[in-house]
Design an enzyme around this catalytic site. Structure first.
Site, short mmCIF file in Angstrom:
data_model
loop_
_atom_site.label_atom_id
_atom_site.label_comp_id
_atom_site.label_asym_id
_atom_site.label_seq_id
_atom_site.Cartn_x
_atom_site.Cartn_y
_atom_site.Cartn_z
N HIS A 159 0.83 -1.23 -0.04
CA HIS A 159 -0.20 0.05 0.15
C HIS A 159 1.11 1.45 0.01
CE1 HIS A 159 0.59 1.49 4.14
NE2 HIS A 159 0.74 0.33 4.39
N CYS A 160 0.28 2.35 -0.37
CA CYS A 160 0.85 3.62 -0.35
C CYS A 160 -0.14 4.51 0.45
CB CYS A 160 1.41 4.26 -1.85
SG CYS A 160 -0.25 4.39 -2.93
N GLN A 161 -0.31 5.93 0.14
CA GLN A 161 -1.08 6.75 0.80
C GLN A 161 -2.39 6.64 0.21
OE1 GLN A 161 -0.51 8.57 3.42
NE2 GLN A 161 -2.46 9.54 3.61
N TYR A 188 -3.02 3.74 2.78
CA TYR A 188 -3.14 4.04 4.38
C TYR A 188 -4.34 4.67 4.51
CZ TYR A 188 -1.54 5.51 8.69
OH TYR A 188 -1.33 5.88 10.08
#
Length: 198
Positions: A159-161, A188
């Site tokens: 995952h990222c933002q 996130y």
């Protein structure tokens, strides 16, 4: 299609898929790298493909083909050698595709299998808050990206933002031979909201 397939077999050619991350994850040409055109395309293209002479075969949405070609030229990428005629749909009719599971934050929360949580945000973002047991492997460190991960067949939950960078990351990991990779949809931000609700 015939020309694309022939060129793709050359070891010095990269297949660059410029569709959205969500569309890419559903079906993509094995070994291709995703950098979505609708998003911070310029920034991540420069990081993923630092060599502007790199030979590139492009997969794009029909309506974006001209814009993608023009953008690559504006950015100085001289190695774009072709765009797949008919796009991914044309490929799917004749050739096998790869796909990656795109888990919602809720489904991720329900999982029971042990795996590695890979957070590809910057160190600064990670330090502001992260999921328990997450490993921070910033996507910006492309040259070394994925080298610290072991191919132990445990699932990698990436995952990222918000989802753009994780699709790029997942495509790189798949191209490097990691089989058991899942993308966490919404990143996130979605995970944090999910934790708040429960």
């Amino acid at each position: 299609m015939k020309q694309f397939k022939k060129l793709r077999k050359q070891h010095d050619v990269t297949v660059l898929d410029t569709r959205s991350g969500d569309d890419f994850l559903k079906a993509f040409i094995p070994g291709s790298i995703n950098v979505g055109f609708k998003g911070p395309f310029d920034t991540f293209l420069k990081q993923v493909v630092p060599d502007k002479n790199q030979k590139l075969l492009i997969v794009a949405e029909e309506q974006d083909r001209t814009a993608v070609a023009e953008r690559l030229a504006q950015l100085g990428y001289t190695g774009a050698i072709g765009i797949l005629d008919g796009g991914i749909d044309h490929w799917k009719e004749r050739e096998p595709v790869d796909a990656v599971t795109n888990l919602s934050a809720g489904r991720f929360g329900e999982r029971s299998d042990p795996g590695h949580i890979v957070d590809v945000r910057t160190v600064k973002e990670f330090d502001k808050g992260h999921i328990d047991n997450a490993m921070n492997i910033p996507l910006t460190d492309f040259i070394n990206f994925g080298k610290t991960l072991e191919k132990d067949n445990k699932p990698l939950y990436v995952h990222c933002q918000s989802g753009y960078r994780s699709a790029v990351a997942v495509s790189i990991l798949r191209a490097k031979g990691f089989k058991n990779v899942c993308n966490i949809q919404g990143g996130y931000k979605a995970l944090k909201d999910e934790i708040k609700e429960n």
